[in-house]
Design a protein around this motif. Structure first.
Motif, mmCIF file in Angstrom:
data_model
loop_
_atom_site.group_PDB
_atom_site.id
_atom_site.type_symbol
_atom_site.label_atom_id
_atom_site.label_comp_id
_atom_site.label_asym_id
_atom_site.label_seq_id
_atom_site.Cartn_x
_atom_site.Cartn_y
_atom_site.Cartn_z
ATOM 1 N N PHE A 86 29.160 97.807 65.679
ATOM 2 C CA PHE A 86 30.106 98.909 65.626
ATOM 3 C C PHE A 86 30.386 99.328 64.189
ATOM 4 N N GLN A 87 30.927 100.532 64.081
ATOM 5 C CA GLN A 87 31.180 101.076 62.748
ATOM 6 C C GLN A 87 32.246 100.273 62.002
ATOM 7 N N ASP A 88 33.322 99.928 62.687
ATOM 8 C CA ASP A 88 34.418 99.215 62.041
ATOM 9 C C ASP A 88 34.321 97.731 62.392
ATOM 10 N N PRO A 89 33.975 96.888 61.420
ATOM 11 C CA PRO A 89 33.807 95.463 61.754
ATOM 12 C C PRO A 89 35.078 94.839 62.316
ATOM 13 N N ASP A 90 36.240 95.439 62.004
ATOM 14 C CA ASP A 90 37.481 94.886 62.544
ATOM 15 C C ASP A 90 37.525 94.981 64.067
ATOM 16 N N ASP A 91 36.768 95.936 64.627
ATOM 17 C CA ASP A 91 36.705 96.041 66.086
ATOM 18 C C ASP A 91 35.806 94.967 66.666
ATOM 19 N N GLN A 92 34.850 94.537 65.851
ATOM 20 C CA GLN A 92 33.841 93.637 66.387
ATOM 21 C C GLN A 92 34.206 92.171 66.178
ATOM 22 N N LEU A 93 34.983 91.901 65.130
ATOM 23 C CA LEU A 93 35.326 90.510 64.832
ATOM 24 C C LEU A 93 36.720 90.233 65.363
ATOM 25 N N GLY A 128 23.168 85.510 55.177
ATOM 26 C CA GLY A 128 23.780 85.040 53.935
ATOM 27 C C GLY A 128 25.270 84.854 54.039
ATOM 28 N N ALA A 129 25.736 84.331 55.180
ATOM 29 C CA ALA A 129 27.179 84.150 55.359
ATOM 30 C C ALA A 129 27.489 82.722 55.811
ATOM 31 N N GLY A 130 26.591 81.805 55.501
ATOM 32 C CA GLY A 130 26.774 80.409 55.928
ATOM 33 C C GLY A 130 28.077 79.809 55.436
ATOM 34 N N HIS A 131 28.477 80.198 54.200
ATOM 35 C CA HIS A 131 29.679 79.602 53.620
ATOM 36 C C HIS A 131 30.956 80.151 54.244
ATOM 37 N N LEU A 132 30.841 81.221 55.054
ATOM 38 C CA LEU A 132 32.052 81.847 55.604
ATOM 39 C C LEU A 132 32.419 81.293 56.965
ATOM 40 N N ARG A 133 31.638 80.388 57.479
ATOM 41 C CA ARG A 133 31.675 79.975 58.868
ATOM 42 C C ARG A 133 33.055 79.621 59.413
ATOM 43 N N ASP A 134 33.902 78.972 58.613
ATOM 44 C CA ASP A 134 35.204 78.562 59.153
ATOM 45 C C ASP A 134 36.333 79.505 58.756
ATOM 46 N N LYS A 135 35.991 80.617 58.110
ATOM 47 C CA LYS A 135 37.053 81.510 57.641
ATOM 48 C C LYS A 135 37.506 82.436 58.764
ATOM 49 N N PRO A 136 38.789 82.805 58.774
ATOM 50 C CA PRO A 136 39.219 83.852 59.715
ATOM 51 C C PRO A 136 38.748 85.215 59.200
ATOM 52 N N PRO A 137 38.446 86.154 60.110
ATOM 53 C CA PRO A 137 37.874 87.441 59.695
ATOM 54 C C PRO A 137 38.757 88.207 58.716
ATOM 55 N N TYR A 138 40.097 88.036 58.796
ATOM 56 C CA TYR A 138 40.938 88.844 57.911
ATOM 57 C C TYR A 138 40.909 88.354 56.476
ATOM 58 N N HIS A 139 40.217 87.236 56.218
ATOM 59 C CA HIS A 139 40.087 86.791 54.830
ATOM 60 C C HIS A 139 38.770 87.237 54.210
ATOM 61 N N LEU A 140 37.982 88.061 54.936
ATOM 62 C CA LEU A 140 36.673 88.462 54.428
ATOM 63 C C LEU A 140 36.744 89.816 53.743
#
Lengths: 260, 270
Positions: A86-93, A128-140
């Protein structure tokens, strides 16, 4: 029989308020093609994309994905075949962590936990997002969100990737990164975008939508060289084909001086 | 609106604390949720004039904060933020309840003041415990623990979505509010009318977003069932943690430890 063919036949969609967003759209996209769907605002791009995985029902016409007609009964299968970003990743995550989000699709498909774990690790590594695995989406950041959103779809191993404005809102570096990633995919790819330079780089073929109809369908370079067509559809050449603005200005200056 | 945005930022910070790696952080979330519930029950079930029995309960927040290495001032600030509401709840007690219960020299303290203080202490304890729970566990894990303890999945999912999108919503409303402020040039603008249409817009936008999210879920094979992927174990250390604390809480609830200590000291030094 290939799963990777998208066939749209005389698709027409009228919204409940009477707006005919798609009037008569037909095309066939074959295995491994990378196709850009472009058009002005309101040309019907988003409506078309929503039809491709059955979020909207056609008013008339039909869609076949890999020779299977899109209907209520075949929807689950088709949604597995088509990965929609989707266009807005906030909708998808929407899940609490990146891992949960990427695991959402595979878990719905009924894979075992060990298999899911493996898939998630693989696709996160791939984007290339292996290091983000445990993060909540709003911290990206925006670029990270986009890459994770692509991973959420890739984890279901779709045959066809459909992306709505993939480079929208990304900084130049993140845009480059994303385009490099998309170029390496072997899937059938369908993009809609106003980023015509991206379309030129990633797509061999371009479909131009104008007021709900296909106005042109052909090789990217041919279409972007057709000034008349572009002007009619409220588009213009990609910047990379417009020539250097500094040189152009200098040429104009010299020309006007010589005229004086 | 700035204060709401700050509050949300604080919420994010609280959530970040949960990434710590102390012995308390590593415990299964269910143990921490359970013990917080027991703690809150023991605290609020005290008689309304009780003050002395409540004081020993402070041992729980103190121990948890020090073991989990949470910033005490940060938690304290969060609790103080809530105090005005508590004061509003209890402020009329001294007015209506003027029976003198305690005589310290010439000063008579009425039941109203004591119950007011009791409300205040209770709120500090319970709210503090809740903040500590989120600080050592994380909101998501708390929801998942509640679900595994038997809360219907619908509620758990609702809470998770609420928490996920509260950040998006406050950002959106913050932007809308700033745009309004900038165009009202420091005056009142169009007054309350402009706010009502803003709220309406936010609602409609939220609605549209909800539809898009639902589409995104369907596109990834959602059939109405949320699959939990996280495995955690309720092991020996969890059982020890729950047993030890709940025994202490129940003991503190049944026995007035402050009084016991007092009589011990006055007994020793008659």
């Amino acid at each position: 029989m290939s799963h990777h063919i998208v066939e749209v036949k005389n698709l027409r969609h009228v919204y409940p308020d009477g707006t005919a967003a798609l009037k008569d759209v037909s095309f066939i996209i074959t295995h491994g093609e990378s196709v850009g769907i472009i058009g002005a605002n309101g040309a019907g791009k988003s409506t078309l994309l929503q039809h491709l995985n059955g979020c909207l029902e056609p008013s008339s016409g039909a869609i076949h994905i890999g020779h299977t007609p899109l209907s209520k009964g075949t929807l689950p299968d088709i949604r597995r075949t088509i990965g929609m970003v989707f266009q807005d990743p906030d909708d998808q995550l929407f899940m609490p962590t990146v891992f949960d989000d990427v695991a959402f699709g595979p878990l719905n498909l009924g894979y075992t936990p060990a298999d899911v774990e493996q898939r998630v690790t693989d696709v996160l590594e791939l984007v290339g997002a292996g290091h983000l695995r445990d993060k909540p989406p709003y911290h990206l950041s925006g670029g990270e969100k986009k890459r994770v959103a692509i991973a959420t779809v890739l984890s279901m191993s779709p045959d066809i990737l459909v992306m709505d404005e993939p480079t929208n809102g990304l900084d130049p570096f993140a845009r480059r990164q994303l385009m490099k990633l998309l170029r390496d995919f072997k899937h059938t790819r369908i993009f809609t975008s106003h980023d015509l330079d991206m379309v030129l780089e990633l797509c061999e073929r371009v479909i131009v939508l104008h007021e709900g109809e296909v106005w042109a369908d052909g090789p990217a370079l041919e279409i972007f060289n057709n000034d008349k067509l572009l002007a009619e559809c409220r588009l213009e050449k990609p910047f990379s084909m417009q020539g250097c603005p500094v040189c152009r200005k200098q040429k104009q200056d010299i020309f006007s001086e010589s005229q004086e | 609106m700035a204060s709401i945005q700050n509050a949300v930022l604080d919420l994010k910070n609280l959530d970040l604390l949960a990434n710590g790696n102390s012995a308390i952080h590593r415990l299964d979330a269910r143990a921490k949720v359970l013990i917080t519930l027991v703690f809150i029950l023991c605290v609020v079930s005290n008689n309304r004039y009780e003050l002395t029995t409540l004081l020993p309960f402070f041992i729980f927040p103190v121990v948890m904060i020090s073991l989990a290495d949470l910033p005490p001032l940060f938690i304290l600030r969060k609790i103080i933020l809530l105090c005005p509401f508590v004061v509003a709840v209890g402020i009329f007690n001294p007015v209506f309840d003027q029976v003198i219960l305690l005589q310290i020299g010439p000063l008579g303290i009425s039941g109203g003041w004591i119950s007011f203080a009791s409300i205040l202490v209770r709120s500090i304890l319970t709210v503090g415990a809740a903040f500590i729970l989120v600080g050592v566990t994380g909101f998501t894990a708390v929801c998942q623990a509640l679900e595994r303890l038997g809360m219907p999945q619908v509620f758990a999912v609702q809470l998770l979505f609420l928490y996920r999108y509260i950040f998006v919503l406050t950002e959106e409303s913050g932007r809308a509010s700033r745009a309004r402020e900038l165009r009202s040039c420091g005056k009142k603008g169009q007054g309350i009318g402009s706010y009502s249409s803003m709220v309406g817009h936010l609602l409609l936008r939220t609605w549209q977003r909800a539809e898009r999210i639902h589409m995104a879920m369907l596109a990834r094979g959602f059939t109405g069932e949320f699959h939990a992927s996280r495995q955690s174990r309720f092991g020996a250390s969890e059982i020890r943690f729950v047993l030890a604390w709940s025994t202490l809480f129940i003991f503190l609830r049944l026995q007035n430890v402050s009084q016991l200590l007092g009589s011990l000291i006055t007994g020793l030094f008659p």
